[in-house]
Scaffold this active site. Structure first.
Site, PDB file in Angstrom:
ATOM      1  CG  ASP A  94      -2.208   0.849   1.085  1.00 54.69           C
ATOM      2  OD1 ASP A  94      -2.644   0.999  -0.132  1.00 54.69           O
ATOM      3  OD2 ASP A  94      -2.439   1.816   2.076  1.00 54.69           O
ATOM      4  CB  CYS A 201      -8.611   4.488  -4.353  1.00 52.08           C
ATOM      5  SG  CYS A 201      -7.455   4.145  -2.846  1.00 52.08           S
ATOM      6  CE1 TYR A 205      -7.172   0.983   2.174  1.00 50.78           C
ATOM      7  CE2 TYR A 205      -7.854   0.785  -0.132  1.00 50.78           C
ATOM      8  CZ  TYR A 205      -6.929   0.502   0.867  1.00 50.78           C
ATOM      9  OH  TYR A 205      -6.102  -0.369   0.497  1.00 50.78           O
ATOM     10  CE1 TYR A 232      -7.178   4.600   4.481  1.00 47.31           C
ATOM     11  CE2 TYR A 232      -6.364   2.718   6.036  1.00 47.31           C
ATOM     12  CZ  TYR A 232      -6.212   3.758   4.881  1.00 47.31           C
ATOM     13  OH  TYR A 232      -4.719   3.698   4.410  1.00 47.31           O
ATOM     14  CD  GLU A 274      -8.477   0.264  -4.243  1.00 47.87           C
ATOM     15  OE1 GLU A 274      -8.364  -0.588  -3.692  1.00 47.87           O
ATOM     16  OE2 GLU A 274      -7.763   1.642  -4.159  1.00 47.87           O
TER      17      GLU A 274
END
Length: 593
Positions: A94, A201, A205, A232, A274
């Site tokens: 990541d 993205c 998340y 997140y 993703e």
């Protein structure tokens, strides 16, 4: 059989067009039925919809977000059982991605023409830098240094970063090469495309963070990845995700239809990348998902009406009867359309009244715990009611004179719930899964169901339903009654399982349904899954002590129980059924990606 009131349509239809009744009734359904699901091939930001362009893209590609949520990595992370080595690998990968993300923001800022847009993109880039710093704190807390780890990006990470940087550099299919983008207006389009490739993205998340945060309280502060989840699900990250979506909405306003189509493709590609990124994480442990990984022999049972479909089949059949009635000849006297409509409305009204009385009769003496026998006895009352209703239908002769070809044509045009047909296609074509599929339905006409599934290339499922009786190609109005009620469904289900148990004792059973009539089968299966939000199903089930658990939290709990040594045990008659809002959840759970 559930009755739905008909609505007038296609008045003045000619005799020659009666065979296209199925197509006409589905056009009518699109216009009148609020449950009809229709998505155009292209979404525009000017649609009469309160949602913004970014939000509509998120809804349209919701399947990929569900697929990501149900990956072994995310389920293990949510349960707190993910091995630390796997998490380290994820953080390292990541970190590569986030560096690329920051670079893409820089390129987008250079292309943006509006000063406010430049400021917004710059702020978003700074938030990515902060996210990288957060990763550094994770590393410090868990005693490892990404810089000292094997940090070569894997194939999935490279595929994603290459796509993102290519987009930010203007190397996009259907777009002029970067050298030809000379005007500020043309460069702004590249900024829009870049943000369109980055929004998925951020939103994904934020979505996963919120989902996992709702489960953290179950485990309290002991959850090993609580800090990651808190980050997140935080207001700051949720605000950053919303900011990127608002920016995408603004940048999309001036795009043409063709350019919006390019944007959608970029958004969708990012969502798929993703998913690939999560799937590429090396989860070296047993996981509850996908089910097919741990169980190579699965029997799938499913209801049909409103479980698989958007429209109830009884309405389809009644409308075929009404539209095709003018074709009657000397041998089959013409029944006025108004009379047929009145007959159907009367049947529907009687059914609704009797159904309510039946429900009220079952809701006496609230149970303190799961009472299967009490539920079974109560549903026997419903069985008697359903059989009486079917007798009325036969006596009314409303189904008399239906042409088999019309029925098959209508079946070909039946609208399935999103993802339903794809699920059965994947199950029946999966060579690694010994998947046996049975459809149990109280539908009056098996030919309609067979035609519906055949239209999707599914020929090998086994159907258990009632059948219309024909003389030649025309129905007599009689019904060959095989599966009329909840008790009939259960008896059919048990007979099939008895045959399977003689061959494979380890066979796992899944039943998917949406109504009270499915409750007994849902509870007798190893895994019962309710799709939709039937209030009567919940009311009756809860009254008899049935627990309804959303599938994803249930799987997270199962994953935790397994690591604690309790295994992946699925128990019949446990009093628990799982709930989902879409077939994408079922597909992700059972088959996976």
């Amino acid at each position: 059989m559930r009755f739905l009131s008909i609505k007038p349509f296609c008045s003045g239809i000619s005799i020659q067009t009666h065979r296209y009744a199925s197509l006409l009734l589905f056009n009518n359904r699109k216009n009148h039925n609020p449950n009809f699901k229709f998505l155009s091939t292209m979404i525009t930001p000017n649609e009469k919809d309160e949602q913004g362009f970014a939000k509509r893209l998120w809804v349209k590609y919701n399947k990929e977000s569900i697929n990501s949520l149900y990956t072994p990595f995310v389920v293990s992370l949510a349960s707190g059982t993910l091995k630390i080595d796997t998490f380290r690998h994820y953080i390292a990968q990541d970190a590569h991605f986030l560096k690329c993300f920051a670079q893409a923001y820089e390129l987008a800022e250079e292309c943006a023409d509006d000063d406010d847009d430049k400021v917004c993109i710059n702020e978003l880039r700074k938030s990515v830098v902060e996210e990288l710093q957060m990763h550094g704190s994770f590393c410090q807390e868990w005693g490892f240094d990404v810089s000292s780890e094997e940090t070569i990006p894997n194939a999935a990470t490279l595929k994603y970063t290459d796509f993102l940087l290519a987009t930010a550099s203007g190397k996009i299919e259907g777009v002029n090469c970067p050298a030809n983008l000379t005007t500020p207006f043309e460069k702004t389009k590249i900024a829009a495309y870049t943000i369109g490739a980055m929004v998925p993205c951020m939103r994904l998340y934020a979505f996963i963070g919120k989902k996992l945060q709702s489960l953290v309280d179950i485990y309290g502060v002991c959850h090993p990845y609580k800090k990651w989840i808190d980050s997140y699900s935080s207001q700051d990250f949720q605000a950053a995700a919303l900011k990127t979506e608002n920016l995408l909405d603004k940048l999309s306003v001036t795009l043409t239809g063709e350019e919006l189509n390019i944007m959608q493709k970029l958004y969708h590609q990012a969502m798929k990348l993703e998913l690939e990124f999560f799937l590429a994480q090396p989860v070296d442990q047993q996981t509850v998902v996908p089910l097919s990984k741990e169980h190579d022999s699965v029997t799938i049972f499913s209801d049909f009406d409103l479980t698989c479909t958007v429209v109830d089949s009884c309405t389809v059949l009644s409308e075929i009867a009404i539209v095709s009635s003018p074709k009657s000849g000397p041998e089959s006297p013409r029944v006025p359309v108004a009379e047929l409509k009145n007959t159907w409305e009367a049947l529907s009204k009687q059914y609704a009244q009797d159904y309510e009385q039946c429900m009220e009769a079952m809701l006496v003496n609230q149970k303190d715990k799961f009472d299967y026998e009490g539920l079974r006895m109560a549903l026997e009352q419903l069985s008697d009611f359903e059989k009486t209703a079917n007798t009325r239908v036969v006596e009314s002769e409303i189904l008399k004179g239906l042409n088999l070809e019309d029925i098959k044509r209508a079946g070909e045009h039946i609208v399935f719930q999103d993802g339903c047909m794809e699920f059965f296609q994947r199950i029946t074509k999966n060579e690694n899964l010994n998947g046996d599929v049975h459809v149990l339905s109280v539908c009056w006409c098996g030919d309609l169901i067979r035609s519906a599934f055949s239209s999707g290339g599914i020929q090998n499922l086994q159907l258990h339903s009632n059948e219309l009786v024909y003389e030649g190609l025309l129905s007599t109005g009689e019904i060959m009654k095989k599966v009329e009620s909840p008790v009939d469904k259960l008896q059919t289900f048990k007979a099939i399982m008895k045959e399977h148990d003689q061959v494979d004792k380890k066979n796992l059973t899944i039943y998917i349904g949406d109504s009270v009539g499915d409750l007994l089968c849902l509870l007798n299966a190893d895994i019962g899954i309710v799709i939709g939000s039937s209030s009567s199903l919940r009311k009756i089930g809860t009254h008899f002590g049935v627990s309804f658990i959303p599938l994803f939290p249930g799987l997270v709990m199962k994953q935790r129980e397994h690591v604690e040594g309790r295994g992946f045990n699925w128990n019949q008659l446990s009093g628990t059924v799982y709930t989902v809002s879409s077939w994408a959840e079922i597909d992700s759970f059972v088959v996976g990606y």
